[in-house]
Design a protein around this motif. Structure first.
Motif, PDB file in Angstrom:
ATOM      1  N   ALA A 125       0.831  -1.205   0.000  1.00 35.71           N
ATOM      2  CA  ALA A 125       0.000   0.000   0.000  1.00 35.71           C
ATOM      3  C   ALA A 125       0.867   1.257   0.000  1.00 35.71           C
ATOM      4  O   ALA A 125       0.478   2.279  -0.564  1.00 35.71           O
ATOM      5  CB  ALA A 125      -0.927  -0.003   1.216  1.00 35.71           C
ATOM      6  N   LYS A 126       2.041   1.180   0.609  1.00 41.03           N
ATOM      7  CA  LYS A 126       2.947   2.331   0.637  1.00 41.03           C
ATOM      8  C   LYS A 126       3.436   2.663  -0.759  1.00 41.03           C
ATOM      9  O   LYS A 126       3.499   3.837  -1.152  1.00 41.03           O
ATOM     10  CB  LYS A 126       4.131   2.028   1.564  1.00 41.03           C
ATOM     11  N   GLU A 127       3.787   1.647  -1.526  1.00 39.41           N
ATOM     12  CA  GLU A 127       4.230   1.864  -2.908  1.00 39.41           C
ATOM     13  C   GLU A 127       3.094   2.431  -3.754  1.00 39.41           C
ATOM     14  O   GLU A 127       3.298   3.354  -4.555  1.00 39.41           O
ATOM     15  CB  GLU A 127       4.727   0.547  -3.494  1.00 39.41           C
ATOM     16  N   GLN A 129       0.577   4.154  -2.652  1.00 41.19           N
ATOM     17  CA  GLN A 129       0.290   5.505  -2.178  1.00 41.19           C
ATOM     18  C   GLN A 129       1.251   6.515  -2.790  1.00 41.19           C
ATOM     19  O   GLN A 129       0.865   7.643  -3.108  1.00 41.19           O
ATOM     20  CB  GLN A 129       0.382   5.560  -0.654  1.00 41.19           C
ATOM     21  N   ALA A 132      -0.030   7.115  -6.178  1.00 47.51           N
ATOM     22  CA  ALA A 132      -1.303   7.832  -6.079  1.00 47.51           C
ATOM     23  C   ALA A 132      -1.088   9.300  -5.752  1.00 47.51           C
ATOM     24  O   ALA A 132      -1.810  10.166  -6.268  1.00 47.51           O
ATOM     25  CB  ALA A 132      -2.192   7.173  -5.016  1.00 47.51           C
ATOM     26  N   ASP A 133      -0.108   9.609  -4.906  1.00 51.02           N
ATOM     27  CA  ASP A 133       0.173  11.004  -4.568  1.00 51.02           C
ATOM     28  C   ASP A 133       0.629  11.780  -5.803  1.00 51.02           C
ATOM     29  O   ASP A 133       0.238  12.939  -6.003  1.00 51.02           O
ATOM     30  CB  ASP A 133       1.257  11.078  -3.487  1.00 51.02           C
ATOM     31  N   PRO A 234      -9.239   9.251  -2.102  1.00 48.23           N
ATOM     32  CA  PRO A 234      -7.848   8.794  -1.932  1.00 48.23           C
ATOM     33  C   PRO A 234      -7.746   7.280  -1.759  1.00 48.23           C
ATOM     34  O   PRO A 234      -6.812   6.649  -2.269  1.00 48.23           O
ATOM     35  CB  PRO A 234      -7.384   9.536  -0.673  1.00 48.23           C
ATOM     36  N   LEU A 235      -8.716   6.689  -1.050  1.00 51.38           N
ATOM     37  CA  LEU A 235      -8.746   5.236  -0.905  1.00 51.38           C
ATOM     38  C   LEU A 235      -8.983   4.570  -2.253  1.00 51.38           C
ATOM     39  O   LEU A 235      -8.402   3.512  -2.552  1.00 51.38           O
ATOM     40  CB  LEU A 235      -9.834   4.836   0.089  1.00 51.38           C
ATOM     41  N   ASN A 238      -5.656   4.695  -4.213  1.00 53.85           N
ATOM     42  CA  ASN A 238      -4.694   3.739  -3.671  1.00 53.85           C
ATOM     43  C   ASN A 238      -5.084   2.307  -4.009  1.00 53.85           C
ATOM     44  O   ASN A 238      -4.238   1.502  -4.419  1.00 53.85           O
ATOM     45  CB  ASN A 238      -4.603   3.921  -2.148  1.00 53.85           C
ATOM     46  N   SER A 239      -6.361   1.966  -3.854  1.00 58.31           N
ATOM     47  CA  SER A 239      -6.803   0.587  -4.081  1.00 58.31           C
ATOM     48  C   SER A 239      -6.701   0.197  -5.550  1.00 58.31           C
ATOM     49  O   SER A 239      -6.310  -0.930  -5.871  1.00 58.31           O
ATOM     50  CB  SER A 239      -8.238   0.404  -3.582  1.00 58.31           C
ATOM     51  N   LEU A 242      -2.964  -0.206  -6.368  1.00 58.27           N
ATOM     52  CA  LEU A 242      -2.462  -1.423  -5.732  1.00 58.27           C
ATOM     53  C   LEU A 242      -2.969  -2.661  -6.461  1.00 58.27           C
ATOM     54  O   LEU A 242      -2.213  -3.628  -6.663  1.00 58.27           O
ATOM     55  CB  LEU A 242      -2.896  -1.459  -4.262  1.00 58.27           C
TER      56      LEU A 242
END
Length: 301
Positions: A125-127, A129, A132-133, A234-235, A238-239, A242
């Motif tokens: 999820a960090k990758e 994110q 996504a940012d 944002p979710l 990210n989802s 991912l």
């Protein structure tokens, strides 16, 4: 290499299968809320549909080779989309994810790349994110007007398909157009499918999504739907990213397993053929020596 890929693909396949219900349910929920807010004056930046002048392509490739045509298929899909965008007069930028894609795009001086992202084993999820940012900042700052994911969708251990998926904006009916009113959604977009109606090209939503469940009119929200949409977007980013990373990794491992399996089979077949050739040559040499000995014995007699 085949055994290593086979051992890793089980984990990757489980991540894909387990993550799909959540991401698909989240997308359906957000599309439903966004659809219900179309007639209201809302301010959600990630759902704003602008005339498209520039498109960002998030191209996801693998970190290693020896996996058949996996990386080439994704890169070919991205180049085809770039040519399509150029053909309708739109600018573009590429966010390359994966070492193979990075090395390819670094050699292409005619391809505009916004950022290179290195992979790091199993997606986290960090990758997602981090990507996504970058996508969020590009879209909010109006650096781009549309964001698309180009990745390989995992179908089975023997099949995977490079696809294009619209990420932003969160469009309900595919009304993402350029300044001339022309639809800019890809011909093979997973969310929107081009078809003909009345002799003109139109975009229709996938039948699966059209027949999806709707929010019950009896359901009440404690918060304003706009606040829910702002909090969940944002979710959503990210989802979706991912999920694309997970599907790409599973497809890469499956392609590597199949490629190494084919290489092993070819090596066994080659060894078999070479053994036959070697035995024939040896038998011919032995026969020739025997004939020479017999001929020499006859001469002495």
């Amino acid at each position: 290499m085949m055994l290593v890929a086979a051992a890793r693909i089980k984990r990757a396949q489980e991540a894909v299968i387990n993550g799909r219900p959540f991401t698909e349910g989240l997308v359906e929920f957000l599309y439903t809320i966004n659809d219900s807010l179309q007639c209201e004056d809302v301010d959600c930046p990630l759902t704003v549909i602008r005339h498209v002048k520039k498109v960002a392509l998030v191209v996801i490739t693998g970190d290693r080779g020896v996996c058949g045509s996996f990386n080439n298929a994704v890169i070919k899909k991205a180049e085809s989309r770039v040519s399509e965008l150029k053909g309708i007069g739109l600018d573009y930028t590429v966010i390359s994810v994966g070492k193979k894609g990075n090395s390819y795009f670094r050699r292409k001086d005619d391809v505009l790349v916004d950022r290179f992202v290195e992979g790091g084993g199993f997606p986290t999820a960090k990758e997602a994110q981090m990507i996504a940012d970058d996508v969020f900042s590009l879209f909010i700052s109006e650096g781009v007007d549309k964001v698309e994911l180009v990745y390989t969708k995992f179908v089975s251990l023997v099949k995977s398909n490079p696809v294009i998926r619209t990420l932003l904006p969160l469009s309900v009916k595919g009304e993402v157009v350029d300044v001339n009113g022309n639809c800019v959604d890809g011909m093979e977009d997973e969310l929107f499918m081009l078809t003909t109606k009345g002799g003109k090209l139109v975009v229709e939503r996938d039948k699966v999504r059209v027949e999806g469940g709707r929010i019950s009119p009896l359901m009440q929200f404690e918060q304003d739907p706009v606040q829910i949409l702002d909090a969940m977007m944002p979710l959503y980013l990210n989802s979706q990213i991912l999920r694309a990373l997970q599907e790409s990794l599973a497809s890469e491992l499956a392609a590597r397993m199949n490629a190494m399996s084919n290489a092993t089979d070819n090596a066994i077949e080659l060894k078999k053929n070479l053994s036959i050739v070697y035995n024939r040559e040896r038998q011919a040499k032995v026969t020739s020596e025997i004939l020479e000995i017999v001929a020499g014995a006859d001469a002495l007699a």
